[in-house]
Design a protein around this motif. Sequence first.
Motif, mmCIF file in Angstrom:
data_model
loop_
_atom_site.group_PDB
_atom_site.id
_atom_site.type_symbol
_atom_site.label_atom_id
_atom_site.label_comp_id
_atom_site.label_asym_id
_atom_site.label_seq_id
_atom_site.Cartn_x
_atom_site.Cartn_y
_atom_site.Cartn_z
ATOM 1 N N ALA A 61 -79.931 -5.802 101.170
ATOM 2 C CA ALA A 61 -78.832 -5.949 100.220
ATOM 3 C C ALA A 61 -79.294 -5.610 98.802
ATOM 4 C CB ALA A 61 -78.277 -7.371 100.262
ATOM 5 N N LEU A 62 -78.481 -4.846 98.093
ATOM 6 C CA LEU A 62 -78.725 -4.510 96.697
ATOM 7 C C LEU A 62 -77.996 -5.558 95.858
ATOM 8 C CD1 LEU A 62 -80.123 -2.351 94.970
ATOM 9 C CD2 LEU A 62 -77.980 -1.069 94.993
ATOM 10 N N VAL A 63 -78.741 -6.279 95.014
ATOM 11 C CA VAL A 63 -78.199 -7.452 94.322
ATOM 12 C C VAL A 63 -78.443 -7.346 92.818
ATOM 13 C CG1 VAL A 63 -78.335 -9.973 94.158
ATOM 14 C CG2 VAL A 63 -78.653 -8.854 96.364
ATOM 15 N N SER A 64 -77.420 -7.697 92.039
ATOM 16 C CA SER A 64 -77.546 -7.751 90.583
ATOM 17 C C SER A 64 -78.359 -8.959 90.178
ATOM 18 C CB SER A 64 -76.167 -7.850 89.935
ATOM 19 O OG SER A 64 -75.384 -6.758 90.268
ATOM 20 N N ASP A 65 -79.171 -8.802 89.136
ATOM 21 C CA ASP A 65 -80.014 -9.893 88.666
ATOM 22 C C ASP A 65 -79.294 -10.838 87.707
ATOM 23 O OD1 ASP A 65 -82.109 -8.946 90.190
ATOM 24 O OD2 ASP A 65 -83.034 -7.856 88.535
ATOM 25 N N THR A 66 -78.173 -10.397 87.120
ATOM 26 C CA THR A 66 -77.435 -11.254 86.188
ATOM 27 C C THR A 66 -75.942 -11.167 86.484
ATOM 28 O OG1 THR A 66 -77.075 -9.530 84.533
ATOM 29 C CG2 THR A 66 -79.149 -10.779 84.370
ATOM 30 N N GLU A 67 -75.185 -12.135 85.973
ATOM 31 C CA GLU A 67 -73.730 -12.121 86.154
ATOM 32 C C GLU A 67 -73.101 -10.927 85.438
ATOM 33 O OE1 GLU A 67 -71.612 -13.910 88.123
ATOM 34 O OE2 GLU A 67 -73.490 -14.655 88.964
ATOM 35 N N LEU A 68 -73.620 -10.588 84.256
ATOM 36 C CA LEU A 68 -73.108 -9.441 83.517
ATOM 37 C C LEU A 68 -73.325 -8.160 84.328
ATOM 38 C CD1 LEU A 68 -71.900 -8.174 80.963
ATOM 39 C CD2 LEU A 68 -74.210 -8.116 80.003
ATOM 40 N N ASN A 69 -74.499 -8.017 84.903
ATOM 41 C CA ASN A 69 -74.769 -6.849 85.745
ATOM 42 C C ASN A 69 -73.888 -6.831 86.978
ATOM 43 O OD1 ASN A 69 -76.668 -5.527 84.196
ATOM 44 N ND2 ASN A 69 -78.414 -6.413 85.243
ATOM 45 N N LYS A 70 -73.572 -8.005 87.500
ATOM 46 C CA LYS A 70 -72.716 -8.088 88.687
ATOM 47 C C LYS A 70 -71.338 -7.485 88.383
ATOM 48 C CE LYS A 70 -71.039 -11.265 92.182
ATOM 49 N NZ LYS A 70 -70.979 -12.642 92.669
ATOM 50 N N ALA A 71 -70.787 -7.837 87.221
ATOM 51 C CA ALA A 71 -69.477 -7.292 86.825
ATOM 52 C C ALA A 71 -69.566 -5.786 86.609
ATOM 53 C CB ALA A 71 -68.983 -7.990 85.564
ATOM 54 N N LYS A 72 -70.629 -5.315 85.967
ATOM 55 C CA LYS A 72 -70.804 -3.874 85.741
ATOM 56 C C LYS A 72 -70.988 -3.140 87.066
ATOM 57 C CE LYS A 72 -72.771 -4.001 81.106
ATOM 58 N NZ LYS A 72 -73.951 -3.691 80.278
ATOM 59 N N PHE A 73 -71.724 -3.756 87.994
ATOM 60 C CA PHE A 73 -71.960 -3.147 89.299
ATOM 61 C C PHE A 73 -70.641 -2.982 90.058
ATOM 62 C CE2 PHE A 73 -74.393 -3.484 93.551
ATOM 63 C CZ PHE A 73 -74.631 -2.124 93.574
ATOM 64 N N GLU A 74 -69.762 -3.962 89.941
ATOM 65 C CA GLU A 74 -68.450 -3.865 90.582
ATOM 66 C C GLU A 74 -67.635 -2.726 89.985
ATOM 67 O OE1 GLU A 74 -66.678 -7.765 90.516
ATOM 68 O OE2 GLU A 74 -68.274 -8.605 91.776
ATOM 69 N N GLU A 75 -67.769 -2.496 88.674
ATOM 70 C CA GLU A 75 -67.106 -1.357 88.039
ATOM 71 C C GLU A 75 -67.656 -0.045 88.596
ATOM 72 O OE1 GLU A 75 -67.103 -1.389 83.722
ATOM 73 O OE2 GLU A 75 -66.882 -3.578 83.729
ATOM 74 N N TYR A 76 -68.978 0.019 88.752
ATOM 75 C CA TYR A 76 -69.597 1.213 89.341
ATOM 76 C C TYR A 76 -69.060 1.454 90.746
ATOM 77 C CZ TYR A 76 -73.167 2.369 85.848
ATOM 78 O OH TYR A 76 -73.814 2.790 84.724
ATOM 79 N N HIS A 77 -68.913 0.369 91.530
ATOM 80 C CA HIS A 77 -68.376 0.501 92.896
ATOM 81 C C HIS A 77 -67.013 1.166 92.853
ATOM 82 C CE1 HIS A 77 -70.766 -2.830 95.207
ATOM 83 N NE2 HIS A 77 -71.549 -2.001 94.559
ATOM 84 N N SER A 78 -66.142 0.680 91.960
ATOM 85 C CA SER A 78 -64.778 1.221 91.875
ATOM 86 C C SER A 78 -64.799 2.697 91.519
ATOM 87 C CB SER A 78 -63.969 0.452 90.831
ATOM 88 O OG SER A 78 -63.824 -0.887 91.216
ATOM 89 N N ARG A 79 -65.601 3.074 90.526
ATOM 90 C CA ARG A 79 -65.682 4.478 90.122
ATOM 91 C C ARG A 79 -66.296 5.342 91.226
ATOM 92 N NH1 ARG A 79 -68.095 4.154 84.160
ATOM 93 N NH2 ARG A 79 -69.215 2.513 85.190
ATOM 94 N N PHE A 80 -67.257 4.785 91.943
ATOM 95 C CA PHE A 80 -67.926 5.493 93.028
ATOM 96 C C PHE A 80 -66.924 5.827 94.137
ATOM 97 C CE2 PHE A 80 -71.119 5.677 96.526
ATOM 98 C CZ PHE A 80 -72.040 6.538 95.940
ATOM 99 N N VAL A 81 -66.121 4.848 94.528
ATOM 100 C CA VAL A 81 -65.109 5.057 95.571
ATOM 101 C C VAL A 81 -64.029 6.009 95.069
ATOM 102 C CG1 VAL A 81 -63.294 3.911 96.922
ATOM 103 C CG2 VAL A 81 -65.562 2.875 96.743
ATOM 104 N N GLU A 82 -63.647 5.867 93.805
ATOM 105 C CA GLU A 82 -62.661 6.776 93.210
ATOM 106 C C GLU A 82 -63.178 8.219 93.250
ATOM 107 O OE1 GLU A 82 -61.076 7.599 88.741
ATOM 108 O OE2 GLU A 82 -61.043 5.503 89.404
ATOM 109 N N GLY A 83 -64.447 8.406 92.951
ATOM 110 C CA GLY A 83 -65.054 9.739 93.011
ATOM 111 C C GLY A 83 -65.030 10.311 94.419
#
Length: 164
Positions: A61-83
Amino acid sequence: MNRVLDVGYRLLLSGKEFTIKKVVGKGASSVTYLAECNQTEHVLKECNPLGLHMHREDNGALVSDTELNKAKFEEYHSRFVEGANKQLAFRLTDDLKNTTSNVQAIYHANGTVYIDMTYFIGDTYDNVEDDSLYNLLRRMKALAQVIGHYHNMGYLHLDVKPQN
């Protein structure tokens, strides 16, 4: 465990087992692997953005080290799927049908997203040697025309580099 999946790693995606054969490339938002599944080679692109403090757990599992990174990572997921969805739409147009990778599936696993694409044999531009200036210019013109089609569809293609 390394942040990038190791060669030989067995990745289970929706009941299919992919074995990582090699890392094909690394970009700002992803890592691309050559993988094998059912004796067929695939390109797996994993959402794995640089600049975020993350680690990979023993279970893969790829895991964010902070809560702020967790939110940013979720944004990346959305853009990745959109792409990936845009890539599917490009394949439906005559101008880009044979110049865009074929997305076979989008998987959500290991805390991230994977895009499964058809593997085509070929070389990246950094491995191609043209025998004349004329052939080099012909190749570059063809590349510029394809990128122009992407731009006409509203997609800004910024990842043109010899390694692609």
